[in-house]
Design a protein around this motif. Structure first.
Motif, short mmCIF file in Angstrom:
data_model
loop_
_atom_site.label_atom_id
_atom_site.label_comp_id
_atom_site.label_asym_id
_atom_site.label_seq_id
_atom_site.Cartn_x
_atom_site.Cartn_y
_atom_site.Cartn_z
N VAL A 144 3.10 -6.97 -4.90
CA VAL A 144 3.27 -5.55 -5.21
C VAL A 144 3.92 -4.84 -4.03
O VAL A 144 3.52 -5.04 -2.88
N GLN B 51 3.27 1.11 -4.74
CA GLN B 51 3.34 0.86 -6.17
C GLN B 51 2.01 0.33 -6.72
O GLN B 51 1.18 -0.21 -5.99
N THR B 52 1.81 0.51 -8.03
CA THR B 52 0.72 -0.14 -8.75
C THR B 52 1.34 -0.99 -9.84
O THR B 52 2.10 -0.48 -10.67
N SER B 53 1.07 -2.28 -9.83
CA SER B 53 1.71 -3.19 -10.77
C SER B 53 0.69 -3.86 -11.67
O SER B 53 -0.52 -3.87 -11.40
N ASP C 38 -5.25 -3.39 -12.41
CA ASP C 38 -4.40 -2.68 -11.47
C ASP C 38 -4.28 -3.45 -10.16
O ASP C 38 -5.29 -3.78 -9.54
N LYS D 156 -2.61 -2.80 -6.53
CA LYS D 156 -1.98 -1.75 -5.72
C LYS D 156 -1.28 -2.34 -4.51
O LYS D 156 -1.77 -3.25 -3.85
N SER E 134 -0.05 0.65 1.82
CA SER E 134 0.27 2.05 2.14
C SER E 134 1.30 2.16 3.26
O SER E 134 1.76 3.24 3.59
#
Length: 263
Positions: free
Chosen positions: A150, A154-156, A201, A203, A206
């Protein structure tokens, strides 16, 4: 039930599977576990554990309300060892976000005509019984399986569900007849599996310029076994076969974790 057979060092190897996807082959997992004796524990708190590996400190963060008091520190050392393939040149942290499994089967699989037999079990079953004794030696991981990567911020989601399975397997010194085969497989924890669904989810990190790779590591209990053959009439018992086994760990079969990489 699917059965995988191969030869390793002259012994018959059998891997047991209940038909789930993305199962793990015994040939891939039969390597000697890594040595974690050189990984030192620096500090332990509920939220993280700090280790020193190759003179570099590595932090294992416990996510999703996990607590370091509820996991085996040696398990975390094995994860550090697996994550250390690049020498931690890109990241000195890993995140553990789940320690669980979705399904476990302890029921022995049915007898199959495909198993090697060195005599006819019909007559043998009337005269002999078989008993298996296992000798536990260690608990250690199989290979880490990549789940998804990921990107930053983003959240994939997976395009389709992915299942990781810790399969029971064994080597045998001789071809087992149906009675010995049934006794051995009845003593094994057949598998434990973890499914990552399309709705899960995942994530990303950051920190800009990084991607996060998610992994699943199955753990196994390993050891050796003896199968004893007993004459039902005389009560005389003798050793019939020996070998090694591995089975999905009864403690914590599958760890879900991640590591960040520089793009």
């Amino acid at each position: 039930m699917k059965k995988i057979k191969c030869l390793v060092s002259g012994s018959l190897v059998v891997a047991l599977s209940l038909g789930v996807s993305s199962s793990i082959s015994f040939a891939e997992e039969n390597s000697v576990p890594s040595n974690i004796s050189n990984i030192e524990t620096v500090s332990i708190s509920e939220d993280n554990v700090v280790f020193k590996d190759d003179n570099k400190e590595v932090t294992v963060n416990m996510e999703n309300n996990l607590n370091s008091n509820n996991v085996d520190i040696n398990d975390l050392k094995y994860l550090v060892d697996q994550a250390n393939s690049d020498g931690f040149t890109e990241s000195d942290e890993i995140n553990v976000y789940d320690v669980s499994y979705d399904e476990v089967s302890t029921s022995p699989p049915p007898k199959t005509e495909q198993m090697p037999q060195n005599d006819e079990y019909g007559a043998e079953a009337l005269l002999y019984s078989y008993n298996t004794t296992k000798f536990f030696s260690d608990r250690s991981p199989g290979d880490a399986k990549q789940i998804i990567s990921v990107a930053y911020g983003q959240t994939s989601h997976l395009s389709k569900s992915k299942t990781v399975t810790a399969e029971s397997s064994y080597t045998a010194s001789v071809g087992l007849n149906a009675g010995a085969h049934e006794s051995l497989e009845s003593s094994l924890r057949v598998n434990a599996s973890k499914t990552y669904t399309k709705s899960t989810d995942f994530k990303g990190p950051s920190k800009k310029g990084y991607s996060r790779m998610y992994y699943a590591t199955p753990f196994y209990d390993r050891g050796s076994y003896n199968i004893y053959k007993t004459n039902k009439v005389t009560g005389k018992s003798s050793k019939y076969a020996t070998g090694d086994y591995r089975e999905a760990s009864k403690q914590t079969p599958i760890y879900s974790w991640s590591k960040d990489y520089k793009n």
